[in-house]
Scaffold this motif. Structure first.
Motif, PDB file in Angstrom:
ATOM      1  N   VAL A   1       0.835  -1.200   0.000  1.00 52.17           N
ATOM      2  CA  VAL A   1       0.000   0.000   0.000  1.00 52.17           C
ATOM      3  C   VAL A   1       0.874   1.257   0.000  1.00 52.17           C
ATOM      4  O   VAL A   1       2.022   1.239   0.456  1.00 52.17           O
ATOM      5  CB  VAL A   1      -0.948   0.019   1.216  1.00 52.17           C
ATOM      6  CG1 VAL A   1      -1.870  -1.186   1.187  1.00 52.17           C
ATOM      7  CG2 VAL A   1      -0.160   0.051   2.520  1.00 52.17           C
ATOM      8  N   PHE A   2       0.289   2.337  -0.496  1.00 51.65           N
ATOM      9  CA  PHE A   2       0.958   3.630  -0.537  1.00 51.65           C
ATOM     10  C   PHE A   2       0.650   4.411   0.739  1.00 51.65           C
ATOM     11  O   PHE A   2      -0.448   4.312   1.295  1.00 51.65           O
ATOM     12  CB  PHE A   2       0.478   4.443  -1.745  1.00 51.65           C
ATOM     13  CG  PHE A   2       1.094   4.035  -3.049  1.00 51.65           C
ATOM     14  CD1 PHE A   2       2.037   4.844  -3.665  1.00 51.65           C
ATOM     15  CD2 PHE A   2       0.731   2.850  -3.668  1.00 51.65           C
ATOM     16  CE1 PHE A   2       2.609   4.473  -4.880  1.00 51.65           C
ATOM     17  CE2 PHE A   2       1.288   2.475  -4.875  1.00 51.65           C
ATOM     18  CZ  PHE A   2       2.233   3.287  -5.488  1.00 51.65           C
ATOM     19  N   GLN A   3       1.623   5.193   1.166  1.00 47.66           N
ATOM     20  CA  GLN A   3       1.369   6.146   2.233  1.00 47.66           C
ATOM     21  C   GLN A   3       0.500   7.281   1.689  1.00 47.66           C
ATOM     22  O   GLN A   3       0.540   7.586   0.494  1.00 47.66           O
ATOM     23  CB  GLN A   3       2.680   6.711   2.786  1.00 47.66           C
ATOM     24  CG  GLN A   3       3.579   5.671   3.438  1.00 47.66           C
ATOM     25  CD  GLN A   3       2.943   5.052   4.662  1.00 47.66           C
ATOM     26  OE1 GLN A   3       2.316   5.747   5.471  1.00 47.66           O
ATOM     27  NE2 GLN A   3       3.091   3.745   4.804  1.00 47.66           N
ATOM     28  N   GLU A   4      -0.262   7.890   2.567  1.00 45.90           N
ATOM     29  CA  GLU A   4      -1.179   8.943   2.143  1.00 45.90           C
ATOM     30  C   GLU A   4      -0.457  10.062   1.402  1.00 45.90           C
ATOM     31  O   GLU A   4      -0.887  10.506   0.335  1.00 45.90           O
ATOM     32  CB  GLU A   4      -1.917   9.491   3.367  1.00 45.90           C
ATOM     33  CG  GLU A   4      -2.922  10.577   3.070  1.00 45.90           C
ATOM     34  CD  GLU A   4      -3.739  10.961   4.297  1.00 45.90           C
ATOM     35  OE1 GLU A   4      -4.303  12.065   4.298  1.00 45.90           O
ATOM     36  OE2 GLU A   4      -3.812  10.157   5.245  1.00 45.90           O
ATOM     37  N   ALA A   5       0.659  10.531   1.964  1.00 45.04           N
ATOM     38  CA  ALA A   5       1.393  11.637   1.342  1.00 45.04           C
ATOM     39  C   ALA A   5       2.002  11.233   0.004  1.00 45.04           C
ATOM     40  O   ALA A   5       2.260  12.082  -0.851  1.00 45.04           O
ATOM     41  CB  ALA A   5       2.489  12.128   2.285  1.00 45.04           C
ATOM     42  N   GLU A   6       2.215   9.936  -0.209  1.00 40.66           N
ATOM     43  CA  GLU A   6       2.829   9.467  -1.448  1.00 40.66           C
ATOM     44  C   GLU A   6       1.807   9.319  -2.567  1.00 40.66           C
ATOM     45  O   GLU A   6       2.094   9.638  -3.733  1.00 40.66           O
ATOM     46  CB  GLU A   6       3.507   8.123  -1.189  1.00 40.66           C
ATOM     47  CG  GLU A   6       4.272   7.567  -2.374  1.00 40.66           C
ATOM     48  CD  GLU A   6       4.901   6.218  -2.080  1.00 40.66           C
ATOM     49  OE1 GLU A   6       5.709   5.759  -2.905  1.00 40.66           O
ATOM     50  OE2 GLU A   6       4.577   5.628  -1.018  1.00 40.66           O
ATOM     51  N   ILE A   7       0.610   8.855  -2.266  1.00 35.89           N
ATOM     52  CA  ILE A   7      -0.378   8.580  -3.306  1.00 35.89           C
ATOM     53  C   ILE A   7      -1.171   9.811  -3.711  1.00 35.89           C
ATOM     54  O   ILE A   7      -1.606   9.931  -4.861  1.00 35.89           O
ATOM     55  CB  ILE A   7      -1.345   7.456  -2.853  1.00 35.89           C
ATOM     56  CG1 ILE A   7      -2.227   6.997  -4.012  1.00 35.89           C
ATOM     57  CG2 ILE A   7      -2.188   7.923  -1.676  1.00 35.89           C
ATOM     58  CD1 ILE A   7      -1.461   6.457  -5.205  1.00 35.89           C
TER      59      ILE A   7
ATOM     60  N   TYR B   1      -9.007   4.154  -2.780  1.00 32.08           N
ATOM     61  CA  TYR B   1      -9.315   3.154  -1.751  1.00 32.08           C
ATOM     62  C   TYR B   1      -8.342   1.975  -1.872  1.00 32.08           C
ATOM     63  O   TYR B   1      -7.742   1.529  -0.889  1.00 32.08           O
ATOM     64  CB  TYR B   1     -10.758   2.688  -1.931  1.00 32.08           C
ATOM     65  CG  TYR B   1     -11.282   1.702  -0.907  1.00 32.08           C
ATOM     66  CD1 TYR B   1     -12.223   2.099   0.044  1.00 32.08           C
ATOM     67  CD2 TYR B   1     -10.877   0.367  -0.903  1.00 32.08           C
ATOM     68  CE1 TYR B   1     -12.729   1.200   0.979  1.00 32.08           C
ATOM     69  CE2 TYR B   1     -11.365  -0.542   0.024  1.00 32.08           C
ATOM     70  CZ  TYR B   1     -12.294  -0.123   0.957  1.00 32.08           C
ATOM     71  OH  TYR B   1     -12.788  -1.022   1.883  1.00 32.08           O
ATOM     72  N   TYR B   2      -8.190   1.475  -3.090  1.00 28.10           N
ATOM     73  CA  TYR B   2      -7.306   0.329  -3.319  1.00 28.10           C
ATOM     74  C   TYR B   2      -5.854   0.684  -3.011  1.00 28.10           C
ATOM     75  O   TYR B   2      -5.101  -0.122  -2.434  1.00 28.10           O
ATOM     76  CB  TYR B   2      -7.445  -0.137  -4.771  1.00 28.10           C
ATOM     77  CG  TYR B   2      -6.430  -1.160  -5.194  1.00 28.10           C
ATOM     78  CD1 TYR B   2      -6.501  -2.477  -4.751  1.00 28.10           C
ATOM     79  CD2 TYR B   2      -5.385  -0.812  -6.060  1.00 28.10           C
ATOM     80  CE1 TYR B   2      -5.566  -3.424  -5.146  1.00 28.10           C
ATOM     81  CE2 TYR B   2      -4.447  -1.749  -6.458  1.00 28.10           C
ATOM     82  CZ  TYR B   2      -4.540  -3.055  -5.996  1.00 28.10           C
ATOM     83  OH  TYR B   2      -3.598  -3.979  -6.382  1.00 28.10           O
ATOM     84  N   ALA B   3      -5.427   1.888  -3.371  1.00 25.69           N
ATOM     85  CA  ALA B   3      -4.025   2.273  -3.200  1.00 25.69           C
ATOM     86  C   ALA B   3      -3.622   2.349  -1.724  1.00 25.69           C
ATOM     87  O   ALA B   3      -2.479   2.039  -1.380  1.00 25.69           O
ATOM     88  CB  ALA B   3      -3.768   3.616  -3.877  1.00 25.69           C
ATOM     89  N   VAL B   4      -4.545   2.747  -0.839  1.00 27.56           N
ATOM     90  CA  VAL B   4      -4.184   2.916   0.573  1.00 27.56           C
ATOM     91  C   VAL B   4      -4.553   1.715   1.441  1.00 27.56           C
ATOM     92  O   VAL B   4      -4.152   1.639   2.600  1.00 27.56           O
ATOM     93  CB  VAL B   4      -4.835   4.189   1.164  1.00 27.56           C
ATOM     94  CG1 VAL B   4      -4.323   5.428   0.454  1.00 27.56           C
ATOM     95  CG2 VAL B   4      -6.351   4.115   1.110  1.00 27.56           C
ATOM     96  N   THR B   5      -5.325   0.775   0.875  1.00 22.23           N
ATOM     97  CA  THR B   5      -5.706  -0.414   1.649  1.00 22.23           C
ATOM     98  C   THR B   5      -5.131  -1.705   1.073  1.00 22.23           C
ATOM     99  O   THR B   5      -4.982  -2.697   1.788  1.00 22.23           O
ATOM    100  CB  THR B   5      -7.235  -0.571   1.730  1.00 22.23           C
ATOM    101  OG1 THR B   5      -7.759  -0.819   0.412  1.00 22.23           O
ATOM    102  CG2 THR B   5      -7.878   0.679   2.309  1.00 22.23           C
ATOM    103  N   GLY B   6      -4.830  -1.709  -0.236  1.00 21.23           N
ATOM    104  CA  GLY B   6      -4.371  -2.927  -0.875  1.00 21.23           C
ATOM    105  C   GLY B   6      -5.493  -3.915  -1.140  1.00 21.23           C
ATOM    106  O   GLY B   6      -5.241  -5.054  -1.551  1.00 21.23           O
ATOM    107  N   GLU B   7      -6.739  -3.513  -0.923  1.00 23.77           N
ATOM    108  CA  GLU B   7      -7.900  -4.387  -1.114  1.00 23.77           C
ATOM    109  C   GLU B   7      -8.891  -3.752  -2.080  1.00 23.77           C
ATOM    110  O   GLU B   7      -9.021  -2.524  -2.127  1.00 23.77           O
ATOM    111  CB  GLU B   7      -8.593  -4.663   0.224  1.00 23.77           C
ATOM    112  CG  GLU B   7      -7.710  -5.366   1.243  1.00 23.77           C
ATOM    113  CD  GLU B   7      -8.456  -5.675   2.535  1.00 23.77           C
ATOM    114  OE1 GLU B   7      -9.701  -5.499   2.554  1.00 23.77           O
ATOM    115  OE2 GLU B   7      -7.799  -6.085   3.502  1.00 23.77           O
TER     116      GLU B   7
END
Length: 385
Positions: A114-120, A209-215
């Motif tokens: 997953v991406f960190q918030e500041a990164e995505i 949603y997918y980028a920060v949760t991986g789901e």
């Protein structure tokens, strides 16, 4: 029909290298532009569905939107894949686009986590800004899911593979039914082939949603038909902010009317709140001490400290002493004092006379300076006496 590796198009201008992807009504190829020696992407309709009753409508929209995208590419946007041209190979219409190297967001999460918030967020804002331009051109992407977002090495995201004529795709084997794509589409896109701007808002919010949760988020069809609830992303990844959690949930509202009605409005929900400046200080908190001012000729001037008064010489006492010496001299002369005494008295008398003269001059000068004409008159009267 699917073209094979090495197949030449447009009299050898393009050479097919491989199939990049296959959607409901489209196939995407990686090809070589022989003349310019550069890699391009060629997208075609999937002729396996040519018997579908809506196929002709799809072809018409494919051509229409291909031309619109070509006009859009005349002023290239850094986060939208460039459209090079549109041609026909036999009976197959082909759209030629720039090849964007890099890794798509779906694979990036799969391989790196997953991406960190500041990164995505910078990537999502870039894609959102690209969709604003698409919407202003009268188009809706309808396929802004993680596989269609390429991440470049220069920290830039590029939106690729427009879901052209998505509303007329057949009911089987569509892109929203493969590879988890259905998790990123709102239910009205599946049911009604919606072309509203809110479709892109839902899809991009689901991508975040997918980028920060991986789901994958809960399928919108299951939410609509089975009343399945959407798990808030913060329950899966507690490190994300409440603001980001709410922006995702708002963008993925089940009903289109409950979502932000423009991409700009949704992007504003991702912005950090600006610091509020402190209120101005009241005037009485800033009052400064001001010295009183005197007025002279209607002009304000500062009041100066009073000067120290001049030291006054005791002229009365000094004159009294001198007169005493004169009296002593007179008495000695009258009593026939010895010679030495007369000498001493004479010298004293001379000294007294000189002192009187000096005192007289000083007295006159000071009298003129300090007392004026009246003091001078009094001094002369005393001298006469």
């Amino acid at each position: 029909m699917t073209w094979k590796t090495g197949q030449r198009l447009q009299d050898g201008k393009y050479v097919i290298e491989k199939v990049l992807g296959r959607g409901g009504f489209g196939i995407t190829y990686k090809a070589l532009d022989v003349e310019l020696q550069r890699t391009v992407v060629i997208k075609t309709p999937n002729e396996d569905f040519s018997d579908d009753s809506e196929y002709d409508k799809y072809i018409e929209r494919f051509i229409q939107e291909g031309r619109t995208l070509a006009r859009l590419s005349q002023d290239p946007h850094p986060h939208i894949v460039g459209v090079i041209g549109l041609f026909k190979e036999g009976l197959t219409h082909c759209l030629v686009m720039n090849f964007v190297p890099g890794e798509n967001l779906f694979d990036a999460v799969k391989h790196r986590g997953v991406f960190q918030e500041a990164e995505i967020l910078p990537y999502i804002r870039q894609i959102g800004e690209a969709l604003v331009v698409v919407h202003q051109a009268g188009l809706v992407h309808r396929d802004a899911h993680p596989r269609n977002i390429m991440l470049r090495s220069n920290i830039k995201a590029v939106l690729i593979d427009f879901g052209i004529a998505k509303q007329v795709v057949p009911s089987t084997d569509t892109s929203i039914n493969k590879d988890g794509h259905k998790a990123f589409a709102p239910y009205e896109q599946k049911f009604r082939g919606s072309r509203e701007l809110t479709v892109d808002i839902y899809t991009l919010a689901a991508t975040l949603y997918y980028a920060v949760t991986g789901e994958f988020p809960t399928n919108s069809l299951a939410r609509k038909l089975d009343k399945t609830s959407l798990t808030p992303p913060k329950q899966i990844n507690s490190s994300i902010s409440d603001q980001l959690n709410q922006a995702i949930l708002k963008g993925m509202a089940l009903e289109a009317k409950d979502r932000p009605q423009s991409m700009q409005a949704w992007l504003a929900m991702l912005e950090a709140p600006k610091a509020t400046p402190p209120p101005p200080v009241d005037r009485f908190h800033r009052t400064e001490a001001v010295r009183p001012k005197a007025k002279l000729n209607s002009e304000a001037i500062p009041v100066k400290a009073t000067t120290k008064p001049p030291r006054i010489i005791p002229w009365g006492w000094l004159i009294g002493v001198l007169l005493s010496y004169l009296l002593i001299g007179y008495l000695l002369a009258a009593s026939n004092a010895p010679y030495i005494i007369w000498a001493w008295v004479g010298a004293g008398a001379v000294a007294v006379a000189v002192a009187l003269a000096v005192a007289w001059a000083v007295a006159v000068a000071l009298a003129v300076a300090w007392a004026g004409a009246l003091t001078v008159a009094v001094a002369w009267a005393w001298a006469g006496t």
